[in-house]
Design an enzyme around this catalytic site. Structure first.
Site, PDB file in Angstrom:
ATOM      1  N   LEU A 195       9.046  -3.982  57.978  1.00 35.10           N
ATOM      2  CA  LEU A 195       8.027  -4.602  57.131  1.00 35.10           C
ATOM      3  C   LEU A 195       7.616  -3.647  56.003  1.00 35.10           C
ATOM      4  CD1 LEU A 195       6.885  -7.388  57.786  1.00 35.10           C
ATOM      5  CD2 LEU A 195       4.923  -6.308  58.849  1.00 35.10           C
ATOM      6  N   GLU A 222      17.479  -5.888  59.966  1.00 42.51           N
ATOM      7  CA  GLU A 222      18.521  -5.790  58.930  1.00 42.51           C
ATOM      8  C   GLU A 222      17.915  -5.202  57.659  1.00 42.51           C
ATOM      9  OE1 GLU A 222      18.144  -7.822  56.169  1.00 42.51           O
ATOM     10  OE2 GLU A 222      16.545  -9.104  56.942  1.00 42.51           O
ATOM     11  N   ARG A 232      15.520 -18.812  47.113  1.00 35.36           N
ATOM     12  CA  ARG A 232      14.212 -18.728  47.764  1.00 35.36           C
ATOM     13  C   ARG A 232      13.281 -17.777  46.993  1.00 35.36           C
ATOM     14  NH1 ARG A 232      16.058 -17.633  53.867  1.00 35.36           N
ATOM     15  NH2 ARG A 232      17.664 -16.492  52.725  1.00 35.36           N
ATOM     16  N   TYR A 243      21.640 -16.269  55.947  1.00 37.95           N
ATOM     17  CA  TYR A 243      22.048 -15.182  55.042  1.00 37.95           C
ATOM     18  C   TYR A 243      22.182 -13.863  55.799  1.00 37.95           C
ATOM     19  CZ  TYR A 243      21.576 -18.045  50.899  1.00 37.95           C
ATOM     20  OH  TYR A 243      21.772 -19.009  49.950  1.00 37.95           O
ATOM     21  N   ALA A 303      22.686 -18.954  61.749  1.00 40.00           N
ATOM     22  CA  ALA A 303      23.859 -18.688  60.898  1.00 40.00           C
ATOM     23  C   ALA A 303      23.433 -18.667  59.434  1.00 40.00           C
ATOM     24  CB  ALA A 303      24.922 -19.756  61.137  1.00 40.00           C
ATOM     25  N   CYS A 322      12.353 -12.312  51.466  1.00 39.32           N
ATOM     26  CA  CYS A 322      11.658 -11.301  52.275  1.00 39.32           C
ATOM     27  C   CYS A 322      10.368 -10.745  51.685  1.00 39.32           C
ATOM     28  CB  CYS A 322      12.598 -10.140  52.540  1.00 39.32           C
ATOM     29  SG  CYS A 322      13.880 -10.580  53.702  1.00 39.32           S
ATOM     30  N   PHE A 323      10.416 -10.309  50.418  1.00 37.40           N
ATOM     31  CA  PHE A 323       9.323  -9.472  49.926  1.00 37.40           C
ATOM     32  C   PHE A 323       7.956 -10.144  50.037  1.00 37.40           C
ATOM     33  CE2 PHE A 323      11.993  -6.506  46.981  1.00 37.40           C
ATOM     34  CZ  PHE A 323      12.551  -5.946  48.108  1.00 37.40           C
ATOM     35  N   ARG A 356      25.290 -26.801  58.193  1.00 33.14           N
ATOM     36  CA  ARG A 356      25.557 -25.388  57.906  1.00 33.14           C
ATOM     37  C   ARG A 356      26.783 -24.880  58.674  1.00 33.14           C
ATOM     38  NH1 ARG A 356      20.677 -21.072  56.946  1.00 33.14           N
ATOM     39  NH2 ARG A 356      21.328 -20.754  54.812  1.00 33.14           N
TER      40      ARG A 356
HETATM   41  C1  UDX Z   1      16.617 -13.832  57.794  1.00 32.93           C
HETATM   42  C2  UDX Z   1      15.630 -13.432  58.858  1.00 32.93           C
HETATM   43  O1  UDX Z   1      15.802 -14.178  59.975  1.00 32.93           O
HETATM   44  C3  UDX Z   1      14.250 -13.395  58.325  1.00 32.93           C
HETATM   45  O2  UDX Z   1      13.310 -13.063  59.282  1.00 32.93           O
HETATM   46  C4  UDX Z   1      14.290 -12.353  57.299  1.00 32.93           C
HETATM   47  O3  UDX Z   1      13.022 -12.021  56.871  1.00 32.93           O
HETATM   48  C5  UDX Z   1      15.161 -12.838  56.174  1.00 32.93           C
HETATM   49  O4  UDX Z   1      16.422 -13.045  56.648  1.00 32.93           O
HETATM   50  P1  UDX Z   1      17.876 -15.762  56.788  1.00 32.93           P
HETATM   51  O5  UDX Z   1      19.130 -15.457  57.534  1.00 32.93           O
HETATM   52  O6  UDX Z   1      17.833 -15.403  55.355  1.00 32.93           O
HETATM   53  O7  UDX Z   1      16.634 -15.113  57.512  1.00 32.93           O
HETATM   54  O8  UDX Z   1      17.391 -17.233  57.037  1.00 32.93           O
HETATM   55  P2  UDX Z   1      18.169 -18.567  56.928  1.00 32.93           P
HETATM   56  O9  UDX Z   1      19.284 -18.446  55.930  1.00 32.93           O
HETATM   57  O10 UDX Z   1      17.146 -19.610  56.783  1.00 32.93           O
HETATM   58  O11 UDX Z   1      18.873 -18.713  58.363  1.00 32.93           O
HETATM   59  C6  UDX Z   1      18.241 -18.973  59.566  1.00 32.93           C
HETATM   60  C7  UDX Z   1      19.073 -19.988  60.350  1.00 32.93           C
HETATM   61  O12 UDX Z   1      18.529 -20.129  61.654  1.00 32.93           O
HETATM   62  C8  UDX Z   1      19.088 -21.392  59.735  1.00 32.93           C
HETATM   63  O13 UDX Z   1      20.423 -21.771  59.466  1.00 32.93           O
HETATM   64  C9  UDX Z   1      18.474 -22.278  60.827  1.00 32.93           C
HETATM   65  O14 UDX Z   1      19.059 -23.554  60.915  1.00 32.93           O
HETATM   66  C10 UDX Z   1      18.721 -21.464  62.082  1.00 32.93           C
HETATM   67  N1  UDX Z   1      17.824 -21.772  63.208  1.00 32.93           N
HETATM   68  C11 UDX Z   1      16.488 -21.747  63.048  1.00 32.93           C
HETATM   69  C12 UDX Z   1      18.371 -22.045  64.460  1.00 32.93           C
HETATM   70  O15 UDX Z   1      19.585 -22.099  64.619  1.00 32.93           O
HETATM   71  N2  UDX Z   1      17.530 -22.248  65.520  1.00 32.93           N
HETATM   72  C13 UDX Z   1      16.195 -22.239  65.400  1.00 32.93           C
HETATM   73  O16 UDX Z   1      15.483 -22.433  66.393  1.00 32.93           O
HETATM   74  C14 UDX Z   1      15.649 -21.986  64.110  1.00 32.93           C
HETATM   75  C1  UDX Z   2      15.467  -7.120  50.225  1.00 34.21           C
HETATM   76  C2  UDX Z   2      15.652  -5.647  50.623  1.00 34.21           C
HETATM   77  O1  UDX Z   2      16.241  -4.923  49.533  1.00 34.21           O
HETATM   78  C3  UDX Z   2      16.505  -5.533  51.867  1.00 34.21           C
HETATM   79  O2  UDX Z   2      16.595  -4.180  52.277  1.00 34.21           O
HETATM   80  C4  UDX Z   2      15.862  -6.367  52.949  1.00 34.21           C
HETATM   81  O3  UDX Z   2      16.621  -6.310  54.125  1.00 34.21           O
HETATM   82  C5  UDX Z   2      15.697  -7.793  52.504  1.00 34.21           C
HETATM   83  O4  UDX Z   2      14.931  -7.841  51.307  1.00 34.21           O
HETATM   84  P1  UDX Z   2      16.891  -8.935  48.893  1.00 34.21           P
HETATM   85  O5  UDX Z   2      15.661  -9.767  48.949  1.00 34.21           O
HETATM   86  O6  UDX Z   2      18.193  -9.523  49.268  1.00 34.21           O
HETATM   87  O7  UDX Z   2      16.728  -7.644  49.826  1.00 34.21           O
HETATM   88  O8  UDX Z   2      17.063  -8.405  47.395  1.00 34.21           O
HETATM   89  P2  UDX Z   2      16.626  -7.120  46.545  1.00 34.21           P
HETATM   90  O9  UDX Z   2      17.836  -6.535  45.948  1.00 34.21           O
HETATM   91  O10 UDX Z   2      15.736  -6.234  47.288  1.00 34.21           O
HETATM   92  O11 UDX Z   2      15.831  -7.813  45.334  1.00 34.21           O
HETATM   93  C6  UDX Z   2      14.591  -8.476  45.542  1.00 34.21           C
HETATM   94  C7  UDX Z   2      14.020  -8.930  44.225  1.00 34.21           C
HETATM   95  O12 UDX Z   2      13.624  -7.821  43.444  1.00 34.21           O
HETATM   96  C8  UDX Z   2      14.973  -9.716  43.342  1.00 34.21           C
HETATM   97  O13 UDX Z   2      14.318 -10.824  42.790  1.00 34.21           O
HETATM   98  C9  UDX Z   2      15.395  -8.734  42.282  1.00 34.21           C
HETATM   99  O14 UDX Z   2      15.770  -9.341  41.081  1.00 34.21           O
HETATM  100  C10 UDX Z   2      14.144  -7.913  42.131  1.00 34.21           C
HETATM  101  N1  UDX Z   2      14.414  -6.562  41.617  1.00 34.21           N
HETATM  102  C11 UDX Z   2      15.121  -5.673  42.351  1.00 34.21           C
HETATM  103  C12 UDX Z   2      13.923  -6.197  40.362  1.00 34.21           C
HETATM  104  O15 UDX Z   2      13.277  -6.994  39.670  1.00 34.21           O
HETATM  105  N2  UDX Z   2      14.173  -4.935  39.908  1.00 34.21           N
HETATM  106  C13 UDX Z   2      14.877  -4.026  40.626  1.00 34.21           C
HETATM  107  O16 UDX Z   2      15.041  -2.890  40.139  1.00 34.21           O
HETATM  108  C14 UDX Z   2      15.372  -4.401  41.886  1.00 34.21           C
END
Ligand code: UDX
Ligand code: UDX
Length: 477
Positions: free
Chosen positions: A223, A167, A348, A15, A13, A278-279, A42
């Site tokens: 990726l 996603e 993060r 982001y 549950a 992610c990045f 959470r």
């Molecule tokens: C996601 C994707 O899963 C990750 O691979 C991607 O690169 C970024 O986005 P995100 O949703 O941002 O991750 O992660 P997070 O907010 O940490 O949520 C993951 C949740 O899974 C946590 O709340 C954690 O408690 C839960 N979890 C983890 C379980 O319920 N079971 C598990 O075994 C491990």
């Molecule tokens: C990213 C990808 O965009 C999304 O498609 C993927 O699924 C998850 O990873 P996110 O990490 O949520 O999403 O944010 P993003 O808007 O991509 O920004 C990433 C970082 O780049 C931020 O720190 C942002 O401030 C920075 N950024 C982005 C810049 O510095 N300049 C830009 O023009 C755009």
């Protein structure tokens, strides 16, 4: 339809899982959707009647939760029970970079994915579709499949279909990205299972936006999408220092190059470096995979994208120190913005963490304000770099002070550093702030958002990233 879907379970549950399932619930009123998570706190927050308390801040999310929660959208810790009821299970757990062991610092830690696969294998009913939502190294589906298909004496008839459906949501605009995606990517080998997932998306997404591929292409595309996006930011950021030296302005350069349709105007904003969950994780993983296959040149090409990102934040800290007469020891610095970008409370990999750490190491006292990041989160991120008595207390030794407004962060400070592009920082009252600060005072705009003329008129020395047009004498680049 070979796989009628009446019940969905999403493990994780976070982001991704939370907002994604909220949108599914909105457009699929006939499907029961259970979002489960091991983390009790959470889930409690997701079920909170006060929508301010949702664990994630995301524009538009509160409304969708309030309209669907309790109807066909449920949040709970009943992982095993909800797995056993589901026709389709999404895996949306976190896959952080490994901290130790083989591939430490680069490879993704798949222990949660492994654990989920084992739970699914034990509790799911026959013919369940398992969907990877988390970003995973290419070929992970194979691992999941091996675990799911392992001989199981208790349930010999079970079989599973695995799909990859990465996603592409970007935090801060996740709801819009989910409702109006550029594309939906579904990878798999079983056509009936793919059709079952397509059928769900077709309720709100145009058919021609749904791409289907084999499993490996889908996993790898996720990726590589992130690697390409991050590469754009490192590319533009690498030019900021050159602009500062040569008298050019990165904003003008961005517009000029982005007007070429082959380059495109989006994602070219220079800044303090990319953050987010992610990045860095995904490119590190790409580097690891390339090295694993002996493709060292490809690995070092992508490694450079991460290196530039690290360099960008450390050069900003150095510029701040140099401008404040070479020392910030004991000086107060107001930090405006701590999340990794605007419109999210996520910290993060935020560049703010790296920059604050370096300023603390130089002996500064930081007064930090962010409109959405709570005090506890800021303290948690920075506490590894501080002694206990230096953290937001009344002792004379404090190095870190949480501020609840830009004014509070400015009071008695020598400098303000804009680290996140929150709207409210675009029109700060520079005159008011200047009266609160210690003279001479600076503002460092790492997001190119402030009104420079107003700040200058109020007596600020202004430094802006990638802006070599600022009058020399005011600032040191
Ligand atoms: C996601 C994707 O899963 C990750 O691979 C991607 O690169 C970024 O986005 P995100 O949703 O941002 O991750 O992660 P997070 O907010 O940490 O949520 C993951 C949740 O899974 C946590 O709340 C954690 O408690 C839960 N979890 C983890 C379980 O319920 N079971 C598990 O075994 C491990
Ligand atoms: C990213 C990808 O965009 C999304 O498609 C993927 O699924 C998850 O990873 P996110 O990490 O949520 O999403 O944010 P993003 O808007 O991509 O920004 C990433 C970082 O780049 C931020 O720190 C942002 O401030 C920075 N950024 C982005 C810049 O510095 N300049 C830009 O023009 C755009």
């Amino acid at each position: 339809m070979k796989y009628p879907i009446k019940n969905i379970c999403c493990i994780g549950a976070g982001y991704v899982g939370g907002p994604t399932m909220a949108i599914f619930a909105k457009y699929c009123p006939d499907i029961v959707i259970n979002v489960v998570d091991l983390n009790k706190d959470r889930i409690k927050k997701w079920n909170s009647t006060k929508l301010d308390n949702l664990p994630i801040f995301e524009p538009g999310l509160e409304k969708i939760i309030s309209e669907n929660r309790g109807k066909n959208l449920f949040f709970s810790n009943k992982v095993e029970e909800k797995i056993s009821e589901a026709d389709m299970i999404f895996i949306s757990v976190n896959t952080p970079t490994k901290e130790k062991g083989i591939g430490a610092g680069q490879a993704s830690d798949l222990k949660w994915i492994d654990a989920c696969a084992r739970q699914i294998s034990k509790y799911a009913k026959a013919n369940t579709i398992v969907v990877e939502k988390s970003t995973l190294p290419v070929k992970t589906a194979q691992t999941i499949k091996q675990i799911l298909d392992a001989p199981n004496n208790d349930f010999p008839d079970k079989n599973f279909s695995i799909l990859s459906n990465p996603e592409f949501l970007s935090e801060g605009s996740a709801i819009n990205n989910l409702e109006n995606p550029d594309r939906v990517l579904i990878g798999g080998n079983n056509k009936d299972a793919i059709d079952a997932l397509i059928d769900i998306y077709l309720r709100w997404v145009d058919k021609d936006k749904i791409l289907t591929t084999d499993l490996w292409s889908s996993e790898l595309s996720k990726l590589i999408s992130n690697a390409f996006l991050a590469q754009r930011i490192s590319s533009i950021n690498s030019i900021t220092a050159l602009c500062e030296k040569t008298g050019a302005n990165i904003k003008e350069v961005s517009i000029a190059i982005g007007s070429d349709q082959r380059i495109g105007k989006y994602f070219l904003n220079a800044g303090p470096g990319f953050g987010g969950s992610c990045f860095k994780k995904d490119i590190s993983n790409l580097v690891y995979i390339c090295n694993f296959y002996g493709l060292n040149e490809t690995a070092s090409y992508w490694q450079k994208v991460i290196d530039i990102n690290q360099w960008q934040s450390s050069r900003i800290s150095e510029i701040i120190v140099r401008n404040l007469f070479g020392t910030i020891s004991g000086k107060k610095i107001g930090i405006l913005g701590f999340s990794f970008k605007a419109n999210t409370n996520d910290t993060r990999e935020s560049p703010a963490i790296k920059i604050c750490k370096q300023l603390l190491e130089e002996g500064a006292i930081l007064k930090i304000y962010d409109p959405k990041v709570k005090k506890e989160k800021i303290l948690k991120e920075l506490s590894p770099y501080l002694y206990l008595d230096e953290i937001d207390n009344k002792s004379s030794n404090h190095k870190l002070i949480y501020s609840s407004s830009a004014e509070e962060a400015s009071t008695d400070s020598d400098a303000l550093v804009i680290l996140t592009e929150w709207d409210e920082f675009k029109d700060l009252n520079w005159n008011k702030l200047s009266n609160l600060m210690r003279s001479p005072y600076w503002v460092f705009d790492t997001r190119t958002i402030i009104n420079i003329e107003d700040a200058k008129l109020s007596g600020f020395n202004v430094w802006r990233i990638g802006d070599g047009t600022l009058k020399k004498g005011d600032i040191v680049n």
